[in-house]
Motif scaffolding. Structure first.
Motif, PDB file in Angstrom:
ATOM      1  N   GLY A 170     -53.812 112.152  12.679  1.00 21.78           N
ATOM      2  CA  GLY A 170     -53.318 113.053  12.723  1.00 21.78           C
ATOM      3  C   GLY A 170     -53.456 114.657  12.457  1.00 21.78           C
ATOM      4  N   VAL A 171     -54.393 114.496  11.897  1.00 23.31           N
ATOM      5  CA  VAL A 171     -54.835 115.338  11.196  1.00 23.31           C
ATOM      6  C   VAL A 171     -55.525 116.731  12.120  1.00 23.31           C
ATOM      7  CG1 VAL A 171     -57.331 115.152  10.356  1.00 23.31           C
ATOM      8  CG2 VAL A 171     -56.751 116.549   9.180  1.00 23.31           C
ATOM      9  N   ARG A 172     -55.323 118.002  12.083  1.00 20.77           N
ATOM     10  CA  ARG A 172     -55.498 118.860  12.524  1.00 20.77           C
ATOM     11  C   ARG A 172     -57.737 119.107  12.228  1.00 20.77           C
ATOM     12  NH1 ARG A 172     -52.201 120.982  17.002  1.00 20.77           N
ATOM     13  NH2 ARG A 172     -50.479 120.022  15.873  1.00 20.77           N
ATOM     14  N   LEU A 173     -58.065 120.311  13.594  1.00 18.87           N
ATOM     15  CA  LEU A 173     -59.558 120.358  13.594  1.00 18.87           C
ATOM     16  C   LEU A 173     -59.582 121.567  13.400  1.00 18.87           C
ATOM     17  CD1 LEU A 173     -60.768 117.750  15.959  1.00 18.87           C
ATOM     18  CD2 LEU A 173     -60.885 117.420  13.906  1.00 18.87           C
ATOM     19  N   LEU A 174     -60.936 122.411  12.128  1.00 21.16           N
ATOM     20  CA  LEU A 174     -61.328 124.126  12.486  1.00 21.16           C
ATOM     21  C   LEU A 174     -62.358 123.506  12.967  1.00 21.16           C
ATOM     22  CD1 LEU A 174     -61.089 126.185   9.185  1.00 21.16           C
ATOM     23  CD2 LEU A 174     -62.512 125.853  11.057  1.00 21.16           C
ATOM     24  N   ALA A 192     -71.775 121.770  24.709  1.00 19.50           N
ATOM     25  CA  ALA A 192     -71.121 121.265  25.409  1.00 19.50           C
ATOM     26  C   ALA A 192     -70.912 119.844  25.360  1.00 19.50           C
ATOM     27  CB  ALA A 192     -71.957 121.978  26.585  1.00 19.50           C
ATOM     28  N   LYS A 193     -71.568 119.361  24.935  1.00 15.06           N
ATOM     29  CA  LYS A 193     -71.225 118.233  24.943  1.00 15.06           C
ATOM     30  C   LYS A 193     -70.297 117.644  23.942  1.00 15.06           C
ATOM     31  CE  LYS A 193     -73.888 113.203  25.032  1.00 15.06           C
ATOM     32  NZ  LYS A 193     -72.327 112.846  24.168  1.00 15.06           N
ATOM     33  N   ALA A 194     -70.194 118.639  22.354  1.00 16.32           N
ATOM     34  CA  ALA A 194     -69.500 118.153  21.757  1.00 16.32           C
ATOM     35  C   ALA A 194     -68.186 118.770  21.958  1.00 16.32           C
ATOM     36  CB  ALA A 194     -70.113 119.123  19.980  1.00 16.32           C
ATOM     37  N   LEU A 195     -67.988 119.803  22.804  1.00 17.07           N
ATOM     38  CA  LEU A 195     -66.987 120.690  23.391  1.00 17.07           C
ATOM     39  C   LEU A 195     -66.448 119.136  24.313  1.00 17.07           C
ATOM     40  CD1 LEU A 195     -67.542 123.977  23.133  1.00 17.07           C
ATOM     41  CD2 LEU A 195     -66.187 122.799  22.009  1.00 17.07           C
ATOM     42  N   ASP A 196     -67.025 118.335  25.381  1.00 18.38           N
ATOM     43  CA  ASP A 196     -66.378 117.798  26.445  1.00 18.38           C
ATOM     44  C   ASP A 196     -65.497 116.313  26.090  1.00 18.38           C
ATOM     45  OD1 ASP A 196     -67.483 119.096  28.588  1.00 18.38           O
ATOM     46  OD2 ASP A 196     -69.592 117.501  28.826  1.00 18.38           O
ATOM     47  N   GLU A 197     -65.741 115.773  24.446  1.00 15.19           N
ATOM     48  CA  GLU A 197     -65.849 115.133  23.686  1.00 15.19           C
ATOM     49  C   GLU A 197     -64.586 115.209  22.732  1.00 15.19           C
ATOM     50  OE1 GLU A 197     -70.001 112.236  23.634  1.00 15.19           O
ATOM     51  OE2 GLU A 197     -69.258 113.373  21.385  1.00 15.19           O
ATOM     52  N   LEU A 198     -64.397 116.703  22.099  1.00 11.77           N
ATOM     53  CA  LEU A 198     -63.547 117.250  21.545  1.00 11.77           C
ATOM     54  C   LEU A 198     -61.848 116.300  21.756  1.00 11.77           C
ATOM     55  CD1 LEU A 198     -64.625 119.965  19.537  1.00 11.77           C
ATOM     56  CD2 LEU A 198     -65.236 117.973  18.508  1.00 11.77           C
ATOM     57  N   PRO A 199     -60.987 115.902  20.873  1.00  9.36           N
ATOM     58  CA  PRO A 199     -59.619 116.402  21.235  1.00  9.36           C
ATOM     59  C   PRO A 199     -59.104 117.757  21.195  1.00  9.36           C
ATOM     60  CG  PRO A 199     -59.855 115.623  19.269  1.00  9.36           C
ATOM     61  CD  PRO A 199     -60.802 115.795  19.479  1.00  9.36           C
ATOM     62  N   VAL A 200     -58.978 118.576  21.994  1.00 11.97           N
ATOM     63  CA  VAL A 200     -58.850 119.857  21.618  1.00 11.97           C
ATOM     64  C   VAL A 200     -57.749 120.685  21.438  1.00 11.97           C
ATOM     65  CG1 VAL A 200     -60.850 120.875  23.606  1.00 11.97           C
ATOM     66  CG2 VAL A 200     -58.504 120.468  24.242  1.00 11.97           C
ATOM     67  N   GLU A 201     -56.348 119.416  21.274  1.00 10.35           N
ATOM     68  CA  GLU A 201     -54.780 119.983  21.418  1.00 10.35           C
ATOM     69  C   GLU A 201     -54.945 119.693  20.422  1.00 10.35           C
ATOM     70  OE1 GLU A 201     -56.079 115.349  21.045  1.00 10.35           O
ATOM     71  OE2 GLU A 201     -56.155 116.803  22.806  1.00 10.35           O
ATOM     72  N   ALA A 202     -56.305 118.992  19.821  1.00 17.14           N
ATOM     73  CA  ALA A 202     -56.007 118.949  18.184  1.00 17.14           C
ATOM     74  C   ALA A 202     -56.807 120.056  16.864  1.00 17.14           C
ATOM     75  CB  ALA A 202     -56.969 118.026  16.752  1.00 17.14           C
ATOM     76  N   ILE A 203     -56.899 121.172  18.043  1.00 10.00           N
ATOM     77  CA  ILE A 203     -57.532 122.183  17.064  1.00 10.00           C
ATOM     78  C   ILE A 203     -56.086 123.571  16.637  1.00 10.00           C
ATOM     79  CG2 ILE A 203     -59.251 124.229  17.587  1.00 10.00           C
ATOM     80  CD1 ILE A 203     -60.361 122.914  19.673  1.00 10.00           C
ATOM     81  N   ALA A 204     -56.643 123.741  14.989  1.00  7.86           N
ATOM     82  CA  ALA A 204     -55.548 124.409  14.315  1.00  7.86           C
ATOM     83  C   ALA A 204     -56.463 125.986  14.543  1.00  7.86           C
ATOM     84  CB  ALA A 204     -55.824 123.865  13.033  1.00  7.86           C
ATOM     85  N   TYR A 205     -57.874 126.399  14.644  1.00  9.08           N
ATOM     86  CA  TYR A 205     -58.384 127.100  14.251  1.00  9.08           C
ATOM     87  C   TYR A 205     -59.616 127.239  14.414  1.00  9.08           C
ATOM     88  CZ  TYR A 205     -59.079 127.804  10.145  1.00  9.08           C
ATOM     89  OH  TYR A 205     -58.532 127.875   8.274  1.00  9.08           O
ATOM     90  N   VAL A 206     -60.359 128.379  14.977  1.00  8.45           N
ATOM     91  CA  VAL A 206     -61.839 128.615  15.115  1.00  8.45           C
ATOM     92  C   VAL A 206     -62.784 129.613  13.973  1.00  8.45           C
ATOM     93  CG1 VAL A 206     -63.756 128.941  17.040  1.00  8.45           C
ATOM     94  CG2 VAL A 206     -61.820 127.772  17.024  1.00  8.45           C
ATOM     95  N   HIS A 207     -63.601 129.091  13.403  1.00  5.24           N
ATOM     96  CA  HIS A 207     -64.524 129.730  12.931  1.00  5.24           C
ATOM     97  C   HIS A 207     -65.724 130.161  13.190  1.00  5.24           C
ATOM     98  CE1 HIS A 207     -63.723 128.433   8.896  1.00  5.24           C
ATOM     99  NE2 HIS A 207     -62.788 129.726   9.078  1.00  5.24           N
ATOM    100  N   VAL A 208     -65.865 131.730  13.592  1.00  8.64           N
ATOM    101  CA  VAL A 208     -67.043 132.062  14.264  1.00  8.64           C
ATOM    102  C   VAL A 208     -67.906 133.434  13.060  1.00  8.64           C
ATOM    103  CG1 VAL A 208     -68.103 134.004  16.172  1.00  8.64           C
ATOM    104  CG2 VAL A 208     -65.707 132.220  16.449  1.00  8.64           C
ATOM    105  N   ALA A 209     -69.519 132.623  13.103  1.00 11.06           N
ATOM    106  CA  ALA A 209     -70.358 133.579  11.417  1.00 11.06           C
ATOM    107  C   ALA A 209     -71.174 133.636  12.101  1.00 11.06           C
ATOM    108  CB  ALA A 209     -70.184 132.229  11.060  1.00 11.06           C
ATOM    109  N   GLY A 210     -71.732 134.617  11.938  1.00  8.06           N
ATOM    110  CA  GLY A 210     -73.229 134.684  11.857  1.00  8.06           C
ATOM    111  C   GLY A 210     -75.180 133.675  11.257  1.00  8.06           C
TER     112      GLY A 210
END
Length: 465
Positions: A170-174, A192-210
């Motif tokens: 039940g842990v959230r995903l960053l 894209a394959k990784a995103l296909d397989e993710l439980p997107v409803e468990a996402i807490a938030y998203v990181h973006v970086a360079g």
């Protein structure tokens, strides 16, 4: 899940700039840099303005073979309470190895290293996360990391590994989209394959970086502008589900505030444009989009409840669905594997079977460089004294001297190495390094009582004689 909006990683170097930036809904602070009794005044001011502050841990090592350290968990919980945070985050990584489980010296990586995507590692990680959830006052979210190396014999893709992890605990995903890009370049994994397989409803938030690419290897530096390829992955994710929050990470080489604001605008516009046709938010109990995960079980409502739900309640249904097997044998196997890898990276022992020796050399150099950078921040006097010779000397030292304690201890050991090895030919440099070591080799912080200061001065004189 609380809607966070658009945020930026708070760092002391840009604290004033962050306070003055328009459109900042929330910030993330490195948990280990927050003293619960005396949080940075900038964070206090942001909190008073209603800006959410999320502590982001980097040293817990939830993916390691050992159970989470109770002291570190207590510190993380205290940071949460001090900042009034709705959740807390850490990494799916190991940061140390060796010790009792392997009857070998304890080694510190000084950085985040990937766990093998195996059943053993997943069993250990799930148990460690449950321990952490029980100790923390708010929900926990864990982050996928960037990797320069791949473990041999992996049994799952990243998406499958994260799906099972969220399903069982039940842990959230960053989700760090920059790390998905890093793993695409370095390990040939399709984002894209990784995103296909993710439980997107468990996402807490998203990181973006360079980051930057050198000799075919992508380095997740957090010191460069966000590239178009990372924004494209963010767009792909946002077209599937609207993330509750998106955050820009920058750890060094900070540009002018106006440049950071332009990056934040690009991130915000990317999410808005991609999310136009997306109805559910990431916290809604939708069926996850999984294409190739092995026999997935739909995540129950309890596991995707709001952030106000207790960690124990979030895990209840997952525990009922699948009782975790005993992880003691798994811990032993994982401990031996991680100790062998870390020893090869920081102590120069042979490369474990199945690993790419060339890629391990790249990782070893990166770890040594990371140590040099952090020690330079912890002990800024050393690069000032040694000048241009500092980095070369420290990297040479790091390749044959593993870190066994924290960075303060590492700085002292490095100075002692220079002094005892006769590596400082300039008398003035040697004197200054010696004075620095003598001043800091005792208990910290240094006492300013006149008697203590006299004792230190006497010690210096006697040692010089």
């Amino acid at each position: 899940m609380k809607h966070l909006g658009t945020g930026i990683g708070w760092r002391p170097e840009i604290a004033a700039a962050v306070e003055g930036m328009p459109g900042i809904d929330w910030v993330e602070a490195v948990a280990e840099n927050v003293c619960p009794g005396h949080p940075p005044e900038s964070l206090v001011r942001l909190r008073e303005r209603g800006v959410t502050v999320v502590p982001h841990g980097v040293s817990l090592g939830l993916g390691g073979a050992d159970r989470p350290d109770e002291g570190k968990l207590a510190d993380l919980a205290a940071a949460v309470e001090a900042l009034g945070s709705p959740l807390v985050t850490e990494h799916i990584a190991f940061v140390r190895a060796g010790g009792a489980l392997t009857a070998s010296p304890r080694l510190e990586a000084g950085h985040l290293l990937p766990v093998p995507r195996t059943r053993d590692a997943l069993d250990v990680l799930c148990e460690n996360i449950r321990i952490a959830q029980d100790a923390l006052p708010v929900p926990l979210a864990v982050e996928n990391i960037a990797a320069l190396i791949a473990w041999p014999g992996e049994e799952m893709t990243e998406g499958q590994f994260l799906y099972d992890l969220a399903d069982r605990t039940g842990v959230r995903l960053l989700i760090d989209v920059a790390n998905l890009h890093t793993n695409h370049v370095n390990r040939g994994e399709d984002p894209a394959k990784a995103l296909d397989e993710l439980p997107v409803e468990a996402i807490a938030y998203v990181h973006v970086a360079g980051g930057f690419e050198r000799d075919g290897v992508w380095h997740d530096s957090h010191a460069h502008a966000v590239p178009p390829a990372v924004l494209a992955i963010l767009s792909d994710l946002s077209s599937r589900v609207r993330p509750p929050g998106v955050l820009l990470e920058r750890d060094e080489n900070f540009p002018a505030p106006a440049e950071l604001e332009r990056e934040l605008t690009a991130i915000r516009e990317t999410v808005e444009k991609a999310s136009i046709s997306v109805l559910p938010a990431a916290s809604d109990p939708v069926v996850p989009a999984v294409s190739e995960a092995p026999e997935p079980t739909e995540v129950p409502d309890e596991a995707v409840a709001s952030a106000a739900a207790s960690p124990a309640a979030e895990r209840a249904s997952g525990d009922a669905l699948e009782a975790s097997p005993s992880t003691d044998p798994a811990r032993q196997r994982l401990a031996l594997a991680q100790a062998a890898l870390l020893s090869a990276l920081v102590a120069g022992t042979p490369v474990p079977e199945g690993f790419d020796g060339t890629r391990l050399s790249v990782q070893a150099r990166a770890l040594a460089g990371k140590r040099a950078d952090v020690v330079a921040k912890v002990a800024p006097e050393l690069p000032e004294i040694l000048a241009e010779a500092y980095r070369k000397a420290f990297v040479a030292y790091a390749h044959s001297h593993p870190m066994t304690g924290g960075y303060r201890r590492d700085a002292l050991d490095f100075a002692e190495h220079l002094l005892l090895g006769g590596r400082l030919e300039d008398p003035d440099v040697r004197r200054r390094v010696s004075d620095w070591w003598l001043e800091r080799s005792g208990p910290a912080p240094l006492s300013q009582h006149p008697a203590a200061r006299l004792a230190r001065a006497t010690r210096r004189v006697l040692l010089r004689r």
